[in-house]
Design a protein around this motif. Structure first.
Motif, PDB file in Angstrom:
ATOM      1  N   VAL A 118       5.332  19.404  14.796  1.00  0.00           N
ATOM      2  CA  VAL A 118       5.270  18.904  16.163  1.00  0.00           C
ATOM      3  C   VAL A 118       4.281  19.749  16.952  1.00  0.00           C
ATOM      4  N   LYS A 119       3.681  19.110  17.933  1.00  0.00           N
ATOM      5  CA  LYS A 119       2.814  19.821  18.869  1.00  0.00           C
ATOM      6  C   LYS A 119       3.005  19.177  20.234  1.00  0.00           C
ATOM      7  N   ASP A 120       3.218  19.997  21.233  1.00  0.00           N
ATOM      8  CA  ASP A 120       3.485  19.500  22.589  1.00  0.00           C
ATOM      9  C   ASP A 120       4.659  18.529  22.602  1.00  0.00           C
ATOM     10  N   GLY A 121       5.646  18.778  21.743  1.00  0.00           N
ATOM     11  CA  GLY A 121       6.857  17.968  21.715  1.00  0.00           C
ATOM     12  C   GLY A 121       6.730  16.625  21.021  1.00  0.00           C
ATOM     13  N   LYS A 122       5.609  16.370  20.357  1.00  0.00           N
ATOM     14  CA  LYS A 122       5.381  15.087  19.694  1.00  0.00           C
ATOM     15  C   LYS A 122       5.165  15.298  18.197  1.00  0.00           C
ATOM     16  N   ASN A 123       5.535  14.261  17.417  1.00  0.00           N
ATOM     17  CA  ASN A 123       5.280  14.313  15.983  1.00  0.00           C
ATOM     18  C   ASN A 123       3.797  14.526  15.711  1.00  0.00           C
TER      19      ASN A 123
ATOM     20  N   LEU B 111       9.087  21.509  11.775  1.00  0.00           N
ATOM     21  CA  LEU B 111      10.414  20.914  11.783  1.00  0.00           C
ATOM     22  C   LEU B 111      11.148  21.426  10.546  1.00  0.00           C
TER      23      LEU B 111
ATOM     24  N   GLU C  59       4.146  23.567  15.562  1.00  0.00           N
ATOM     25  CA  GLU C  59       5.465  24.064  15.197  1.00  0.00           C
ATOM     26  C   GLU C  59       6.005  23.280  14.007  1.00  0.00           C
TER      27      GLU C  59
ATOM     28  N   ARG D  58      10.553  13.589  13.654  1.00  0.00           N
ATOM     29  CA  ARG D  58      11.669  14.187  14.405  1.00  0.00           C
ATOM     30  C   ARG D  58      12.965  13.408  14.285  1.00  0.00           C
TER      31      ARG D  58
END
Length: 227
Positions: free
Chosen positions: A128-133, A27, A25, A63
């Motif tokens: 981001v992927k899986d909520g991580k940078n 940012l 995804e 993020r």
């Protein structure tokens, strides 16, 4: 147009890359009114001229730094406490931003520093992927897919007025890829590697002053040349 006007126009017109691998995804903070407000304040305050600037090229926004504020290597805390730009962002600290603003103070302060230097990244937008940078080079498929996009965006920014010497913030994969891009696309005369701010803060904090001095010494010729 002033440097500030060129930067703000660039971000107003910035498009998203396509062909991203599944699960990755973007940012994209620039649609937010608060980001638009603080970026205009920041760039109009420090870039209201036509000076050429040396590019300091990071990996991609994270993020809690540029991915939140829209200003590279500037978290909401530094934005308010150092640059005096009040903001409504969640006041989360970002390691790289902490290093950068200590370094800027050592160089001579924000007004002097931004007169000569411009922060950007290989990718102007973070991932981001899986909520991580996610760094652009963490997934080879991502790096290959967005290479044309990244080169195009760097060239658009070079057109603002770039010093022929640029700096890579990162001595590992970032400088390796930048050298590859520079050889292939002839972007700068030279790209000088510097230790990544986050690496210093996370793994070499006891030697912080030493690494800040590396930056100060590397930037001195750029500042002296302009004076």
């Amino acid at each position: 147009m002033t440097y500030a006007e060129k930067i703000l126009k660039y971000y107003d017109e910035l498009k998203l890359p396509d062909n991203l691998p599944e699960g990755v995804e973007i940012l994209y903070p620039f649609a937010e009114e608060e980001v638009q407000r603080v970026t205009r304040l920041f760039y109009n305050q420090f870039f209201n001229d036509s000076n050429k600037r040396a590019f300091l090229i990071g990996i991609n926004p994270g993020r809690f730094g540029g991915g939140a504020t829209g200003i590279p290597f500037t978290d909401p805390i530094r934005l308010e406490e150092v640059l005096s730009i009040e903001n409504d962002f969640d006041k989360k600290s970002e390691l790289s931003s902490r290093f950068i603003y200590q370094m800027i103070e050592a160089v001579g302060g924000s007004e002097l520093f931004y007169k000569h230097f411009y922060f950007t990244s290989v990718s102007p937008l973070g991932f981001v992927k899986d909520g991580k940078n996610l760094n652009y080079y963490d997934i080879p498929e991502l790096q290959r897919a967005i290479e044309p996009y990244m080169v195009s965006e760097i060239r658009k920014q070079i057109a603002f007025g770039a010093h022929p010497t640029a700096f890579s913030l990162g001595k590992g994969k970032n400088i390796s890829y930048l050298k590859y891009l520079n050889k292939k696309y002839e972007l700068f005369e030279q790209i000088v590697p510097l230790p990544h701010p986050r690496w210093v803060m996370q793994y070499r904090l006891k030697r912080l002053d030493e690494f800040i001095d590396q930056y100060v010494q590397a930037f001195a010729p750029i500042i002296n040349e302009a004076n």
